[in-house]
Design an enzyme around this catalytic site. Sequence first.
Site, PDB file in Angstrom:
ATOM      1  CE  LYS A 143     -42.843  37.154 -13.394  1.00 53.29           C
ATOM      2  NZ  LYS A 143     -42.155  38.311 -12.780  1.00 53.29           N
ATOM      3  CE1 TYR A 148     -38.313  38.743 -16.463  1.00 58.13           C
ATOM      4  CE2 TYR A 148     -37.752  36.540 -15.726  1.00 58.13           C
ATOM      5  CZ  TYR A 148     -38.682  37.556 -15.879  1.00 58.13           C
ATOM      6  OH  TYR A 148     -39.977  37.384 -15.454  1.00 58.13           O
ATOM      7  CG  ASN A 182     -44.093  40.419 -10.607  1.00 57.00           C
ATOM      8  OD1 ASN A 182     -43.731  39.309 -10.984  1.00 57.00           O
ATOM      9  ND2 ASN A 182     -43.819  41.518 -11.276  1.00 57.00           N
ATOM     10  CG  HIS A 215     -43.082  38.369 -18.164  1.00 55.69           C
ATOM     11  ND1 HIS A 215     -42.278  39.470 -18.012  1.00 55.69           N
ATOM     12  CD2 HIS A 215     -43.101  38.091 -19.500  1.00 55.69           C
ATOM     13  CE1 HIS A 215     -41.820  39.830 -19.216  1.00 55.69           C
ATOM     14  NE2 HIS A 215     -42.297  39.000 -20.121  1.00 55.69           N
ATOM     15  CD  GLU A 224     -40.937  39.031 -23.401  1.00 61.14           C
ATOM     16  OE1 GLU A 224     -42.155  38.896 -23.185  1.00 61.14           O
ATOM     17  OE2 GLU A 224     -40.225  39.877 -22.811  1.00 61.14           O
TER      18      GLU A 224
HETATM   19  P1  CMP Z   1     -41.454  40.952 -14.954  1.00 64.44           P
HETATM   20  O1  CMP Z   1     -42.611  41.633 -15.583  1.00 64.44           O
HETATM   21  O2  CMP Z   1     -41.377  39.475 -15.093  1.00 64.44           O
HETATM   22  O3  CMP Z   1     -40.101  41.580 -15.556  1.00 64.44           O
HETATM   23  C1  CMP Z   1     -38.934  41.756 -14.804  1.00 64.44           C
HETATM   24  C2  CMP Z   1     -39.085  41.269 -13.406  1.00 64.44           C
HETATM   25  O4  CMP Z   1     -38.062  41.685 -12.529  1.00 64.44           O
HETATM   26  C3  CMP Z   1     -40.338  41.886 -12.826  1.00 64.44           C
HETATM   27  O5  CMP Z   1     -41.465  41.297 -13.415  1.00 64.44           O
HETATM   28  C4  CMP Z   1     -40.138  41.651 -11.340  1.00 64.44           C
HETATM   29  O6  CMP Z   1     -40.649  40.387 -10.925  1.00 64.44           O
HETATM   30  C5  CMP Z   1     -38.626  41.612 -11.226  1.00 64.44           C
HETATM   31  N1  CMP Z   1     -38.140  42.757 -10.448  1.00 64.44           N
HETATM   32  C6  CMP Z   1     -38.213  44.038 -10.786  1.00 64.44           C
HETATM   33  N2  CMP Z   1     -37.666  44.800  -9.814  1.00 64.44           N
HETATM   34  C7  CMP Z   1     -37.257  43.948  -8.850  1.00 64.44           C
HETATM   35  C8  CMP Z   1     -36.627  44.119  -7.594  1.00 64.44           C
HETATM   36  N3  CMP Z   1     -36.315  45.329  -7.140  1.00 64.44           N
HETATM   37  N4  CMP Z   1     -36.338  43.019  -6.874  1.00 64.44           N
HETATM   38  C9  CMP Z   1     -36.656  41.779  -7.342  1.00 64.44           C
HETATM   39  N5  CMP Z   1     -37.260  41.565  -8.540  1.00 64.44           N
HETATM   40  C10 CMP Z   1     -37.558  42.630  -9.271  1.00 64.44           C
END
Ligand code: CMP
Length: 143
Positions: free
Chosen positions: A9, A49, A112, A115, A126
């Site tokens: 990311k 998403y 985070n 993904h 995807e």
């Molecule tokens: P990802 O694996 O990319 O898939 C969905 C994403 O939503 C996840 O990683 C997080 O980065 C994001 N996400 C999930 N929960 C929250 C939250 N409470 N607030 C902000 N982002 C979130």
Amino acid sequence: MEKTFVMVKPDGVQRGVVGEIVNRFEKKGYKIVAAKMMQVSKDLAEEHYGQHKERPFFGELVDFITSSPVFAMVLEGENVISSARVMMGATNPADAAPGTIRGDFAVSIGMNIIHGSDSPESAEREIGLWFDKSELTDYEVAS
Ligand code: CMP
């Protein structure tokens, strides 16, 4: 052979850890069959998403993913879908074990760092969304 979609990311690209993340997957034994640096469009982010559309963080998530380039790749190997997710660690970096990618490089659930597809169905969807068939290579690894 199983394939999965993995994306570093914007936070990972900006912090300069793309190489280190790619290195972990290569060293583990997964094959990179496609990879590209790209600026994500709002349409692609919203489609990728889509399952989170009703969640309160959806807008924030789309804004973040489109804020600066990501590094997208397709990895191939035995059990790569679940194993890549084990290597990434828990979605919330606060719960991710040290030694995992999120455990070592991230602190916040919104940022985070990486993904990875969560199932064979997601991986197929995807990969098709992010890559044209012509971008997927097919090669043997010398042993
Ligand atoms: P990802 O694996 O990319 O898939 C969905 C994403 O939503 C996840 O990683 C997080 O980065 C994001 N996400 C999930 N929960 C929250 C939250 N409470 N607030 C902000 N982002 C979130």
